[in-house]
Design an enzyme around this catalytic site. Structure first.
Site, PDB file in Angstrom:
ATOM      1  N   ARG A  12       2.706  44.448  -4.110  1.00 21.75           N
ATOM      2  CA  ARG A  12       3.580  45.585  -4.427  1.00 21.75           C
ATOM      3  C   ARG A  12       5.056  45.210  -4.427  1.00 21.75           C
ATOM      4  NH1 ARG A  12       2.816  49.239   0.965  1.00 21.75           N
ATOM      5  NH2 ARG A  12       0.641  49.003   0.404  1.00 21.75           N
ATOM      6  N   ASN A  58      14.055  39.862   6.244  1.00 18.59           N
ATOM      7  CA  ASN A  58      12.908  40.148   5.388  1.00 18.59           C
ATOM      8  C   ASN A  58      13.435  40.701   4.063  1.00 18.59           C
ATOM      9  OD1 ASN A  58      10.914  41.791   4.058  1.00 18.59           O
ATOM     10  ND2 ASN A  58       9.645  41.639   5.873  1.00 18.59           N
ATOM     11  N   GLU A  76       4.732  37.774  17.531  1.00 24.22           N
ATOM     12  CA  GLU A  76       5.826  38.672  17.146  1.00 24.22           C
ATOM     13  C   GLU A  76       5.504  40.037  17.743  1.00 24.22           C
ATOM     14  OE1 GLU A  76       7.101  38.888  13.010  1.00 24.22           O
ATOM     15  OE2 GLU A  76       7.832  40.928  13.335  1.00 24.22           O
ATOM     16  N   HIS A 111      12.167  44.160   0.236  1.00 24.39           N
ATOM     17  CA  HIS A 111      12.615  45.348  -0.494  1.00 24.39           C
ATOM     18  C   HIS A 111      13.604  45.050  -1.606  1.00 24.39           C
ATOM     19  CE1 HIS A 111       9.901  47.695   1.592  1.00 24.39           C
ATOM     20  NE2 HIS A 111      10.514  47.687   2.755  1.00 24.39           N
ATOM     21  N   GLU A 166       4.621  36.115   5.964  1.00 25.56           N
ATOM     22  CA  GLU A 166       3.855  37.183   6.623  1.00 25.56           C
ATOM     23  C   GLU A 166       2.692  37.573   5.720  1.00 25.56           C
ATOM     24  OE1 GLU A 166       6.496  40.401   7.852  1.00 25.56           O
ATOM     25  OE2 GLU A 166       4.789  41.737   7.535  1.00 25.56           O
ATOM     26  N   THR A 205       3.650  47.903   7.375  1.00 25.89           N
ATOM     27  CA  THR A 205       2.754  47.492   8.455  1.00 25.89           C
ATOM     28  C   THR A 205       2.857  48.520   9.583  1.00 25.89           C
ATOM     29  OG1 THR A 205       3.358  45.255   7.825  1.00 25.89           O
ATOM     30  CG2 THR A 205       2.077  45.501   9.842  1.00 25.89           C
ATOM     31  N   HIS A 252      10.271  44.919  13.403  1.00 23.01           N
ATOM     32  CA  HIS A 252       9.850  46.185  12.803  1.00 23.01           C
ATOM     33  C   HIS A 252      10.733  47.324  13.299  1.00 23.01           C
ATOM     34  CE1 HIS A 252       7.476  48.919  10.485  1.00 23.01           C
ATOM     35  NE2 HIS A 252       6.879  47.867   9.963  1.00 23.01           N
ATOM     36  N   ARG A 257       1.677  40.731  -0.114  1.00 25.04           N
ATOM     37  CA  ARG A 257       0.569  41.669   0.115  1.00 25.04           C
ATOM     38  C   ARG A 257      -0.539  41.461  -0.909  1.00 25.04           C
ATOM     39  NH1 ARG A 257       0.645  46.368   2.953  1.00 25.04           N
ATOM     40  NH2 ARG A 257       2.397  46.581   4.371  1.00 25.04           N
ATOM     41  N   HIS A 306       6.567  39.127   2.885  1.00 23.74           N
ATOM     42  CA  HIS A 306       5.179  39.537   3.084  1.00 23.74           C
ATOM     43  C   HIS A 306       4.529  39.575   1.706  1.00 23.74           C
ATOM     44  CE1 HIS A 306       2.278  42.771   4.980  1.00 23.74           C
ATOM     45  NE2 HIS A 306       1.625  41.804   4.360  1.00 23.74           N
TER      46      HIS A 306
END
Ligand code: PXP
Length: 240
Positions: free
Chosen positions: A48, A6, A151, A9, A69, A100, A190, A44, A42
């Site tokens: 962000r 992922n 998931e 970040h 996602e 999440t 996660h 959003r 993801h």
């Protein structure tokens, strides 16, 4: 079993300075070259980290699996059916959350997903995964919904201490076994990191795709700093 990275970040860092680097797509290419089977992002509602332009760049650049996602809003459904990733992972999304916070409440979303969400993705030919708590009951509800992939949320396991670690591994194992017996592919993610990945893999069977973000990006910063700072020191010291 496959690792999907992922890269959200990397975008968080980029957006902190409103520059165009570090570029999450460039990070995705590096991850794939290093052996990752694919990339997760993801998008959003508040944009962000990942932005719409990133999604289109990632779609072009990622050679392996691409897992989109998202929260199941009409806006996201429209972008996702346009992009056609290899998988759409549906997550609960709250504006005020930092990340999440848990899996979907499958009982609560059941009717909406059955009538509004899943038919749109099916029509576009996009396979769907639901991000869910490791509960046998939820695996059965997912089977009723005809979802091909789940998931399992590993965040509670990742944050557990003492006896709760065993309890969470048992819940994950039982959910994975039930999903598998119902013909559902099991993904997980996660909070997974270098400390908890082995206990997780030692106890939980049938896991196909593993999604890891924060721990890998954070670790890469620390492992990368010696090289980066060393190179800048060399330049600056050459002027002494
Ligand atoms: N899976 C889902 C559904 C997520 O929402 C996240 C966080 O964006 C992850 C996996 C990756 O979690 P982490 O960043 O803690 O590795």
């Amino acid at each position: 079993m496959k690792l999907l990275v992922n890269i959200d970040h990397v975008a968080t860092l980029r957006n902190a300075r409103s520059e165009d680097f570090p570029d999450p797509t460039e990070a995705a290419i590096i991850c794939e070259k290093a052996g990752a089977a694919g990339i997760v992002f993801h998008l959003r509602e508040d944009r962000r980290h990942i932005k719409d332009a990133d999604v289109y760049k990632l779609k072009k650049a990622v050679k392996g699996l691409l897992d989109f996602e998202m929260g199941a809003t009409d806006e996201m459904l429209s972008i996702c059916t346009d992009i056609k990733p290899h998988l759409c992972t549906l997550v609960p999304e709250k504006r005020e959350e930092i990340t999440t916070e848990g899996g979907l409440n499958v009982g609560m979303i059941f009717d909406d997903y059955k009538t509004r969400v899943l038919p749109k993705l099916k029509e576009a030919g996009v396979p769907v995964s639901l991000f869910v708590e490791p509960s046998v009951k939820d695996m059965e509800l997912c089977a009723e919904l005809g979802v091909p992939v789940v998931e399992l949320h590993t965040g509670t396991f990742a944050n557990a201490t003492g006896d709760d670690i065993k309890k969470e591994l048992k819940r994950l194992k039982e959910a994975a076994e039930r999903a598998n017996s119902l013909g559902i592919q099991v993904n997980a993610g996660h909070g997974l990191n270098f400390n908890n990945i082995r206990p997780f893999l030692d106890h939980v069977p049938y896991v196909d795709e593993i999604s890891i973000g924060h721990a890998l990006i954070a670790d890469a910063v620390f492992r990368g700093l010696p090289t980066t700072v060393g190179e800048m020191c060399e330049i600056i010291n050459s002027y002494n």
